[in-house]
Design a protein around this motif. Sequence first.
Motif, PDB file in Angstrom:
ATOM      1  N   UNK A 101       0.827  -1.209   0.000  1.00 40.03           N
ATOM      2  CA  UNK A 101       0.000   0.000   0.000  1.00 40.03           C
ATOM      3  C   UNK A 101       0.861   1.258   0.000  1.00 40.03           C
ATOM      4  N   UNK A 102       1.950   1.233   0.773  1.00 40.66           N
ATOM      5  CA  UNK A 102       2.858   2.380   0.769  1.00 40.66           C
ATOM      6  C   UNK A 102       3.358   2.646  -0.650  1.00 40.66           C
ATOM      7  N   UNK A 109       2.040   1.639  -3.490  1.00 39.92           N
ATOM      8  CA  UNK A 109       0.924   1.974  -4.366  1.00 39.92           C
ATOM      9  C   UNK A 109       0.513   3.433  -4.234  1.00 39.92           C
ATOM     10  N   UNK A 110       0.372   3.898  -3.002  1.00 36.42           N
ATOM     11  CA  UNK A 110      -0.100   5.268  -2.795  1.00 36.42           C
ATOM     12  C   UNK A 110       0.985   6.309  -3.048  1.00 36.42           C
ATOM     13  N   UNK A 111       2.210   6.029  -2.661  1.00 43.08           N
ATOM     14  CA  UNK A 111       3.272   7.017  -2.831  1.00 43.08           C
ATOM     15  C   UNK A 111       3.781   7.087  -4.271  1.00 43.08           C
ATOM     16  N   UNK A 112       3.755   5.978  -4.970  1.00 43.34           N
ATOM     17  CA  UNK A 112       4.194   5.955  -6.372  1.00 43.34           C
ATOM     18  C   UNK A 112       3.331   6.889  -7.230  1.00 43.34           C
ATOM     19  N   UNK A 113       2.084   7.060  -6.868  1.00 48.55           N
ATOM     20  CA  UNK A 113       1.183   7.924  -7.638  1.00 48.55           C
ATOM     21  C   UNK A 113       1.651   9.371  -7.709  1.00 48.55           C
ATOM     22  N   UNK A 114       2.384   9.826  -6.701  1.00 49.07           N
ATOM     23  CA  UNK A 114       2.909  11.193  -6.741  1.00 49.07           C
ATOM     24  C   UNK A 114       3.928  11.386  -7.852  1.00 49.07           C
ATOM     25  N   UNK A 115       4.543  10.299  -8.294  1.00 51.57           N
ATOM     26  CA  UNK A 115       5.651  10.397  -9.236  1.00 51.57           C
ATOM     27  C   UNK A 115       5.264  10.175 -10.689  1.00 51.57           C
ATOM     28  N   UNK A 116       3.992   9.914 -10.958  1.00 48.27           N
ATOM     29  CA  UNK A 116       3.567   9.764 -12.352  1.00 48.27           C
ATOM     30  C   UNK A 116       3.590  11.143 -13.008  1.00 48.27           C
ATOM     31  N   UNK A 164      10.219  14.982  -4.786  1.00 48.84           N
ATOM     32  CA  UNK A 164      10.021  13.850  -5.702  1.00 48.84           C
ATOM     33  C   UNK A 164      11.271  12.989  -5.809  1.00 48.84           C
ATOM     34  N   UNK A 165      12.424  13.623  -5.886  1.00 55.34           N
ATOM     35  CA  UNK A 165      13.674  12.866  -5.988  1.00 55.34           C
ATOM     36  C   UNK A 165      13.890  12.020  -4.730  1.00 55.34           C
ATOM     37  N   UNK A 169      11.461   5.083  -2.278  1.00 52.70           N
ATOM     38  CA  UNK A 169      10.698   3.985  -2.882  1.00 52.70           C
ATOM     39  C   UNK A 169      11.606   2.920  -3.480  1.00 52.70           C
ATOM     40  N   UNK A 170      12.737   3.312  -4.041  1.00 52.06           N
ATOM     41  CA  UNK A 170      13.677   2.328  -4.588  1.00 52.06           C
ATOM     42  C   UNK A 170      14.203   1.404  -3.493  1.00 52.06           C
ATOM     43  N   UNK A 171      14.590   1.980  -2.352  1.00 55.93           N
ATOM     44  CA  UNK A 171      15.080   1.167  -1.235  1.00 55.93           C
ATOM     45  C   UNK A 171      13.926   0.336  -0.664  1.00 55.93           C
ATOM     46  N   UNK A 172      12.762   0.947  -0.562  1.00 54.23           N
ATOM     47  CA  UNK A 172      11.568   0.262  -0.053  1.00 54.23           C
ATOM     48  C   UNK A 172      11.247  -0.971  -0.913  1.00 54.23           C
ATOM     49  N   UNK A 173      11.314  -0.822  -2.219  1.00 54.44           N
ATOM     50  CA  UNK A 173      11.040  -1.936  -3.131  1.00 54.44           C
ATOM     51  C   UNK A 173      12.099  -3.023  -2.996  1.00 54.44           C
TER      52      UNK A 173
END
Length: 162
Positions: free
Chosen positions: A30-31, A33-40, A126-127, A133-137
Amino acid sequence: MASKAFFDPLVLLRIAPVLTSTMAMRFSHDQWLFLENFLVPAHREKANEIVPSYFKTFFMKGIWEIGILYTLTTATGISNIYSRAGGAWKWYAAGTALAFSHMAFVPFIMYKVKGLFEDEPKGQGNRLLREWLNVHTLRSWVADIPAWTCFVIACLKSVQPL
């Protein structure tokens, strides 16, 4: 005393790390999914200024859930190791070690989190979010998913049908 035909606390102990690690993985997804949307591309420009304040609120609420889930996962994993889980104890041990290794990623994200909290450097939300998110993934694929897999195997090996 309760009958084991209706409730066996040992079965609950065997299943507990699967449940808590499943909840942690769901939260982790969920983290992302929701945070990735800011980067589109459609949101990126507007998001850059709100990401730091949003992340701070999001993180402070979520850190407690993650802390509780990983504490429970590790505690029930250790309990299973020492409760004579038969041949499954090695799987519980591996799952527990992998779940605990989730915390080994803290040094790789703490400065990104600090930067997002303080919005420093300005305009880099954003950066910093992308880097987090990269480390999270990576952490999800290297620690969380393998831990869950070990707990599922351990549970299947240790819980016998009636």
